[in-house]
Design an enzyme around this catalytic site. Sequence first.
Site, PDB file in Angstrom:
ATOM      1  N   ILE A  51       0.846  -1.210   0.000  1.00  0.00           N
ATOM      2  CA  ILE A  51       0.000   0.000   0.000  1.00  0.00           C
ATOM      3  C   ILE A  51       0.877   1.255   0.000  1.00  0.00           C
ATOM      4  N   THR A  78      12.048  -5.203   4.923  1.00  0.00           N
ATOM      5  CA  THR A  78      11.862  -6.589   5.355  1.00  0.00           C
ATOM      6  C   THR A  78      11.570  -7.411   4.095  1.00  0.00           C
ATOM      7  N   ASP A 114      14.533   1.670  10.483  1.00  0.00           N
ATOM      8  CA  ASP A 114      13.470   1.066  11.299  1.00  0.00           C
ATOM      9  C   ASP A 114      12.679   2.162  12.003  1.00  0.00           C
ATOM     10  N   GLU A 130       4.429  -5.179  10.243  1.00  0.00           N
ATOM     11  CA  GLU A 130       4.314  -6.571   9.817  1.00  0.00           C
ATOM     12  C   GLU A 130       2.824  -6.770   9.550  1.00  0.00           C
ATOM     13  N   THR A 163      -6.257  -1.206  10.521  1.00  0.00           N
ATOM     14  CA  THR A 163      -7.009  -2.262   9.842  1.00  0.00           C
ATOM     15  C   THR A 163      -8.371  -2.499  10.493  1.00  0.00           C
ATOM     16  N   ASP A 164      -9.294  -3.052   9.720  1.00  0.00           N
ATOM     17  CA  ASP A 164     -10.603  -3.409  10.293  1.00  0.00           C
ATOM     18  C   ASP A 164     -10.501  -4.613  11.225  1.00  0.00           C
ATOM     19  N   GLU A 165      -9.355  -5.350  11.162  1.00  0.00           N
ATOM     20  CA  GLU A 165      -9.246  -6.578  11.963  1.00  0.00           C
ATOM     21  C   GLU A 165      -9.227  -6.287  13.461  1.00  0.00           C
ATOM     22  N   TYR A 205      -1.437 -10.554  14.951  1.00  0.00           N
ATOM     23  CA  TYR A 205      -1.358  -9.377  14.062  1.00  0.00           C
ATOM     24  C   TYR A 205      -2.364  -8.313  14.484  1.00  0.00           C
ATOM     25  N   ALA A 222      -4.027  -7.954  17.210  1.00  0.00           N
ATOM     26  CA  ALA A 222      -3.790  -7.443  18.567  1.00  0.00           C
ATOM     27  C   ALA A 222      -2.666  -6.414  18.562  1.00  0.00           C
ATOM     28  N   LYS A 227      -1.840  -4.487  16.013  1.00  0.00           N
ATOM     29  CA  LYS A 227      -2.357  -3.263  15.374  1.00  0.00           C
ATOM     30  C   LYS A 227      -3.284  -2.517  16.338  1.00  0.00           C
ATOM     31  N   LEU A 272      -4.128 -13.457  -0.135  1.00  0.00           N
ATOM     32  CA  LEU A 272      -5.020 -14.329  -0.902  1.00  0.00           C
ATOM     33  C   LEU A 272      -5.001 -14.078  -2.417  1.00  0.00           C
TER      34      LEU A 272
HETATM   35  P1  NAD Z   1       3.326  -4.815   3.488  1.00  0.00           P
HETATM   36  O1  NAD Z   1       3.663  -5.954   4.394  1.00  0.00           O
HETATM   37  O2  NAD Z   1       3.170  -5.048   2.036  1.00  0.00           O
HETATM   38  O3  NAD Z   1       4.417  -3.661   3.661  1.00  0.00           O
HETATM   39  C1  NAD Z   1       4.937  -3.277   4.906  1.00  0.00           C
HETATM   40  C2  NAD Z   1       6.150  -2.385   4.652  1.00  0.00           C
HETATM   41  O4  NAD Z   1       6.640  -1.935   5.929  1.00  0.00           O
HETATM   42  C3  NAD Z   1       7.312  -3.113   3.968  1.00  0.00           C
HETATM   43  O5  NAD Z   1       7.862  -2.295   2.968  1.00  0.00           O
HETATM   44  C4  NAD Z   1       8.317  -3.328   5.103  1.00  0.00           C
HETATM   45  O6  NAD Z   1       9.656  -3.376   4.664  1.00  0.00           O
HETATM   46  C5  NAD Z   1       8.054  -2.116   5.973  1.00  0.00           C
HETATM   47  N1  NAD Z   1       8.437  -2.327   7.384  1.00  0.00           N
HETATM   48  C6  NAD Z   1       8.166  -3.400   8.163  1.00  0.00           C
HETATM   49  N2  NAD Z   1       8.694  -3.221   9.400  1.00  0.00           N
HETATM   50  C7  NAD Z   1       9.286  -1.994   9.385  1.00  0.00           C
HETATM   51  C8  NAD Z   1       9.979  -1.238  10.377  1.00  0.00           C
HETATM   52  N3  NAD Z   1      10.180  -1.714  11.610  1.00  0.00           N
HETATM   53  N4  NAD Z   1      10.436  -0.013  10.035  1.00  0.00           N
HETATM   54  C9  NAD Z   1      10.265   0.461   8.771  1.00  0.00           C
HETATM   55  N5  NAD Z   1       9.616  -0.212   7.808  1.00  0.00           N
HETATM   56  C10 NAD Z   1       9.137  -1.429   8.115  1.00  0.00           C
HETATM   57  O7  NAD Z   1       2.018  -4.175   4.123  1.00  0.00           O
HETATM   58  P2  NAD Z   1       0.765  -3.488   3.394  1.00  0.00           P
HETATM   59  O8  NAD Z   1      -0.202  -4.531   2.997  1.00  0.00           O
HETATM   60  O9  NAD Z   1       1.278  -2.510   2.408  1.00  0.00           O
HETATM   61  O10 NAD Z   1       0.132  -2.723   4.638  1.00  0.00           O
HETATM   62  C11 NAD Z   1       0.561  -1.404   4.971  1.00  0.00           C
HETATM   63  C12 NAD Z   1      -0.187  -0.954   6.214  1.00  0.00           C
HETATM   64  O11 NAD Z   1      -1.584  -0.985   5.971  1.00  0.00           O
HETATM   65  C13 NAD Z   1       0.042  -1.853   7.440  1.00  0.00           C
HETATM   66  O12 NAD Z   1       0.117  -1.027   8.576  1.00  0.00           O
HETATM   67  C14 NAD Z   1      -1.194  -2.727   7.489  1.00  0.00           C
HETATM   68  O13 NAD Z   1      -1.488  -3.113   8.814  1.00  0.00           O
HETATM   69  C15 NAD Z   1      -2.246  -1.773   6.953  1.00  0.00           C
HETATM   70  N6  NAD Z   1      -3.400  -2.389   6.271  1.00  0.00           N
HETATM   71  C16 NAD Z   1      -3.209  -3.306   5.272  1.00  0.00           C
HETATM   72  C17 NAD Z   1      -4.312  -3.823   4.594  1.00  0.00           C
HETATM   73  C18 NAD Z   1      -4.156  -4.837   3.469  1.00  0.00           C
HETATM   74  O14 NAD Z   1      -5.155  -5.397   3.032  1.00  0.00           O
HETATM   75  N7  NAD Z   1      -2.953  -5.080   2.980  1.00  0.00           N
HETATM   76  C19 NAD Z   1      -5.600  -3.411   4.944  1.00  0.00           C
HETATM   77  C20 NAD Z   1      -5.752  -2.483   5.982  1.00  0.00           C
HETATM   78  C21 NAD Z   1      -4.637  -1.965   6.619  1.00  0.00           C
HETATM   79  O1  DAU Z   2      -8.814  -6.731   6.754  1.00  0.00           O
HETATM   80  C1  DAU Z   2      -7.627  -6.049   6.557  1.00  0.00           C
HETATM   81  C2  DAU Z   2      -6.472  -7.017   6.594  1.00  0.00           C
HETATM   82  O2  DAU Z   2      -6.554  -7.779   5.396  1.00  0.00           O
HETATM   83  C3  DAU Z   2      -5.112  -6.360   6.719  1.00  0.00           C
HETATM   84  O3  DAU Z   2      -5.030  -5.712   7.951  1.00  0.00           O
HETATM   85  C4  DAU Z   2      -3.992  -7.400   6.611  1.00  0.00           C
HETATM   86  O4  DAU Z   2      -2.730  -6.754   6.611  1.00  0.00           O
HETATM   87  C5  DAU Z   2      -4.165  -8.151   5.312  1.00  0.00           C
HETATM   88  O5  DAU Z   2      -3.199  -9.186   5.239  1.00  0.00           O
HETATM   89  C6  DAU Z   2      -5.568  -8.765   5.222  1.00  0.00           C
HETATM   90  O6  DAU Z   2      -5.752  -9.815   6.197  1.00  0.00           O
HETATM   91  P1  DAU Z   2      -6.515 -11.190   5.819  1.00  0.00           P
HETATM   92  O7  DAU Z   2      -6.067 -12.233   6.741  1.00  0.00           O
HETATM   93  O8  DAU Z   2      -7.974 -10.953   5.673  1.00  0.00           O
HETATM   94  O9  DAU Z   2      -5.900 -11.368   4.320  1.00  0.00           O
HETATM   95  P2  DAU Z   2      -5.322 -12.657   3.557  1.00  0.00           P
HETATM   96  O10 DAU Z   2      -5.098 -12.236   2.138  1.00  0.00           O
HETATM   97  O11 DAU Z   2      -4.206 -13.289   4.289  1.00  0.00           O
HETATM   98  O12 DAU Z   2      -6.558 -13.672   3.595  1.00  0.00           O
HETATM   99  C7  DAU Z   2      -7.819 -13.294   3.070  1.00  0.00           C
HETATM  100  C8  DAU Z   2      -8.772 -14.456   3.337  1.00  0.00           C
HETATM  101  O13 DAU Z   2      -8.379 -15.574   2.531  1.00  0.00           O
HETATM  102  C9  DAU Z   2      -8.771 -14.946   4.767  1.00  0.00           C
HETATM  103  O14 DAU Z   2     -10.079 -15.354   5.143  1.00  0.00           O
HETATM  104  C10 DAU Z   2      -7.846 -16.170   4.732  1.00  0.00           C
HETATM  105  C11 DAU Z   2      -8.081 -16.718   3.335  1.00  0.00           C
HETATM  106  N1  DAU Z   2      -6.920 -17.391   2.727  1.00  0.00           N
HETATM  107  C12 DAU Z   2      -5.706 -16.743   2.712  1.00  0.00           C
HETATM  108  C13 DAU Z   2      -4.603 -17.343   2.153  1.00  0.00           C
HETATM  109  C14 DAU Z   2      -3.270 -16.637   2.160  1.00  0.00           C
HETATM  110  C15 DAU Z   2      -7.056 -18.648   2.138  1.00  0.00           C
HETATM  111  O15 DAU Z   2      -8.164 -19.230   2.138  1.00  0.00           O
HETATM  112  N2  DAU Z   2      -5.956 -19.236   1.580  1.00  0.00           N
HETATM  113  C16 DAU Z   2      -4.733 -18.643   1.591  1.00  0.00           C
HETATM  114  O16 DAU Z   2      -3.752 -19.262   1.087  1.00  0.00           O
END
Ligand code: NAD
Ligand code: DAU
Length: 352
Positions: free
Chosen positions: A11, A34, A57, A82, A132-134, A158, A160, A162, A198
Amino acid sequence: MILVTGGAGFIGANFILDWLDCSDEPVVNLDKLTYAGNLGNLASLKRDSRHIFVRGDIGDRDLVLSLLNEHRPRAIVNFAAESHVDRSIHGPADFIATNIVGTFALLDAVRAYWTALAGDERTHFRFVHISTDEVYGSLEPGAPSFAETNSYAPNSPYSASKASADHLVRAYHHTYGLPTLTTNCSNNYGPRQFPEKLIPLMLHNGLAGKPLPIYGDGGNVRDWLYVGDHCAAIRTVLERGAPGETYNVGGNAEITNLNLVRTLCRVLGELKPGCDAESRITFVRDRAGHDRRYAIDASKIRRELGWEPRETFESGIARTVRWYLDNAAWLAAVTSGEYQKWISLNYAAEVV
Ligand code: NAD
Ligand code: DAU
């Protein structure tokens, strides 16, 4: 200028690319790189002086404070975390270190910097925290979507971690007056998402002729939002949000995992004739503590700030599948080496 943390991830990288498409305001990008951080996501900015990359970091308070004093940003957008639930189940320690302790160090450095500002610089400064909504836990079928007023009930290490970070952000506003804003967003998808999540995992396996592993019965529900729409919501919150507030962000696109994966297989088949991924859908052991349903009520950000998603689920998925098809080299680069170790750890060897 603004300081973005975690800007080499999924993102964060999309946010920086969109930001520099919309404006010339420079971005300092602090990222630890990372396994999830990938400068290849920002390759198009290689010679762009508006993007200043710093490897480091968020937990390094001295580094953060020196960056703040050197670049004097008007705002921080904190993506660094993370982010993968399954990894937090296998090894929670990194989640505590970055998401809780790291966010604390970042907040504390920003407080020291902000406290020393004066006048307009201090009044207009913003700290936007991406969450996150989690944090709200799991919904029963038919229960109302998560509103900002819902209690926190995180279920995974995760979520917890956040939730803890969100509480620290809230406390820094309440106690010290730091102008913080928090967004709690639903599942994102789109270009440059690491194929542990996913949608990109299914696209990768679909294209590679491998099984598509669905946890449990595939009936878990997520509410999907195209990443570009999330980035637009964050820009809106930064410019127009009220300090101390939280905003839920979502796409109003609830779907079960099984139906989502079937949709992906259909779109893959249309764009890459002959790719029969659906026949390879495989049910595997469920995720421990797997939340059944997430759904976001995004009416506050819509009503108060005028944001709404531009992509429908169908248009966003089509754009995403096309991006992965057009960027085979990106996918190949991120699925070599360390990635294979993660796949062996998380999935039974005979399945993936
Ligand atoms: P991602 O795992 O793709 O990217 C995380 C980035 O943070 C990486 O570039 C990593 O190198 C960097 N990072 C990790 N630890 C670090 C540290 N200690 N110092 C500096 N940089 C560090 O994550 P994402 O999916 O892009 O998510 C970004 C943010 O959005 C997160 O806070 C996540 O909780 C939140 N979020 C993600 C989703 C989703 O669906 N992916 C949805 C809602 C919220
Ligand atoms: O809701 C926001 C969150 O969405 C973010 O905060 C997280 O960073 C992001 O990783 C995501 O969490 P989820 O656990 O919902 O996403 P993930 O893509 O890991 O999984 C989506 C759904 O699919 C979940 O119900 C688990 C399921 N799944 C996931 C994987 C990786 C599978 O069934 N098979 C898989 O191999």
